[in-house]
Design a protein around this motif. Structure first.
Motif, mmCIF file in Angstrom:
data_model
loop_
_atom_site.group_PDB
_atom_site.id
_atom_site.type_symbol
_atom_site.label_atom_id
_atom_site.label_comp_id
_atom_site.label_asym_id
_atom_site.label_seq_id
_atom_site.Cartn_x
_atom_site.Cartn_y
_atom_site.Cartn_z
ATOM 1 N N ASN A 123 0.928 -0.966 0.082
ATOM 2 C CA ASN A 123 -0.063 -0.088 0.074
ATOM 3 C C ASN A 123 0.618 1.194 0.052
ATOM 4 N N HIS A 124 0.419 2.488 -0.728
ATOM 5 C CA HIS A 124 1.390 3.510 -0.422
ATOM 6 C C HIS A 124 1.263 4.085 0.855
ATOM 7 N N GLN A 146 13.366 11.536 3.853
ATOM 8 C CA GLN A 146 14.752 11.282 3.339
ATOM 9 C C GLN A 146 14.474 10.330 2.134
ATOM 10 N N PHE A 147 13.286 9.734 1.936
ATOM 11 C CA PHE A 147 12.933 8.675 0.975
ATOM 12 C C PHE A 147 11.869 9.373 -0.023
ATOM 13 N N ASP A 170 3.377 2.532 -3.728
ATOM 14 C CA ASP A 170 3.477 1.416 -2.960
ATOM 15 C C ASP A 170 5.014 1.033 -2.890
ATOM 16 N N THR A 171 5.598 1.096 -4.234
ATOM 17 C CA THR A 171 6.993 0.678 -4.252
ATOM 18 C C THR A 171 7.829 1.728 -3.203
ATOM 19 N N GLN A 172 7.574 2.855 -3.350
ATOM 20 C CA GLN A 172 8.427 3.956 -2.541
ATOM 21 C C GLN A 172 8.157 3.819 -1.001
ATOM 22 N N ALA A 173 6.830 3.570 -0.756
ATOM 23 C CA ALA A 173 6.670 3.187 0.602
ATOM 24 C C ALA A 173 7.358 1.738 1.287
ATOM 25 N N GLY A 174 7.307 0.883 0.210
ATOM 26 C CA GLY A 174 8.026 -0.313 0.735
ATOM 27 C C GLY A 174 9.388 -0.021 1.019
ATOM 28 N N VAL A 175 10.235 0.947 0.286
ATOM 29 C CA VAL A 175 11.689 1.028 0.308
ATOM 30 C C VAL A 175 11.598 1.681 1.653
ATOM 31 N N ALA A 179 13.561 0.039 5.045
ATOM 32 C CA ALA A 179 14.971 0.844 5.741
ATOM 33 C C ALA A 179 14.616 1.194 7.104
ATOM 34 N N LEU A 180 13.262 1.361 7.356
ATOM 35 C CA LEU A 180 13.258 1.879 8.910
ATOM 36 C C LEU A 180 12.446 1.027 9.972
ATOM 37 N N GLN A 181 12.324 -0.181 9.327
ATOM 38 C CA GLN A 181 11.775 -1.302 10.318
ATOM 39 C C GLN A 181 12.667 -1.526 11.566
ATOM 40 N N GLY A 182 12.077 -1.436 12.589
ATOM 41 C CA GLY A 182 12.802 -1.607 13.966
ATOM 42 C C GLY A 182 13.648 -0.390 14.484
ATOM 43 N N PHE A 183 13.487 0.646 13.621
ATOM 44 C CA PHE A 183 14.153 2.106 13.991
ATOM 45 C C PHE A 183 13.868 2.460 15.501
ATOM 46 N N ARG A 184 14.677 2.433 16.087
ATOM 47 C CA ARG A 184 14.650 3.148 17.632
ATOM 48 C C ARG A 184 14.493 4.425 17.815
#
Length: 198
Positions: A123-124, A146-147, A170-175, A179-184
């Motif tokens: 999804n976007h 930054q994305f 959707d693609t840009q959202a996926g990137v 990249a930020l999954q689990g970012f603290r």
């Protein structure tokens, strides 16, 4: 301000100290001390001129080591050696010269093992949860803008721990999601990112 700086700079490496004073002489300046010189160099290159509180950041290496670094090296209080050795350590600190962030040990997204979160179809719009209480729209905007394709951040009134981030595709959202999954944002809260339900 420190939290914003921390959120912005911690993506480049572990921050061991963040100094931002409010005195007239030091106003508008901050020192971000990274554990690694490479992280400081990377942050300096990537964030030079980055708009922070509507002003472009001017980032440079610090002229001397920070107290934290000189204590780690055992040169604290030794003026002559301090000058030479501080150069390297405070390169990290000065990387934040025009910005600030809290000094907590953060793992960069690259080092964080991929958090397996049950997900929806692409999804976007991204759904963020497990956000710390102090999270605000500006912090998240700085993190996500930054994305490519970033459009906006939407907080949910009365729910501090969730937010939505919209991208053009959707693609840009996926990137950004990967990249930020689990970012603290803080040392204790690892952000969980999934695609929003369509």
């Amino acid at each position: 301000l420190k939290r914003s700086l921390y959120a912005l700079f911690s993506q480049f490496g572990q921050i061991i100290d963040l100094v931002a004073m409010k005195t007239m002489k030091m106003r508008g300046q901050a020192f971000v001390v990274f554990k690694e010189l490479t992280a400081a160099t990377n942050a300096l290159r990537q964030l030079q001129g980055f708009p922070f509180y509507n002003k472009p950041m001017r980032i440079q290496y610090a002229k001397t080591d920070s107290e934290v670094i000189s204590k780690m090296k055992g040169t604290f209080g030794d003026k002559e050696k301090k000058k030479e050795k501080k150069k390297k350590a405070q390169e990290a600190a000065a990387a934040a010269n025009a910005t600030k962030k809290p000094a907590a040990a953060l793992a960069t997204p690259a080092q964080t093992p991929a958090v397996q979160v049950p997900d929806n179809p692409p999804n976007h719009i991204l759904f963020l949860n497990n956000l710390p209480e102090e999270t605000n729209e500006m912090m998240l905007s700085m993190l996500f803008n930054q994305f490519p394709g970033f459009k906006e951040v939407r907080l949910v009134p009365g729910k501090h721990d969730i937010a939505f981030v919209e991208f053009e595709s959707d693609t840009q959202a996926g990137v950004a999601k990967d990249a930020l999954q689990g970012f603290r944002i803080t040392a204790t809260c690892a952000m969980k990112i999934t695609y929003a339900k369509k």
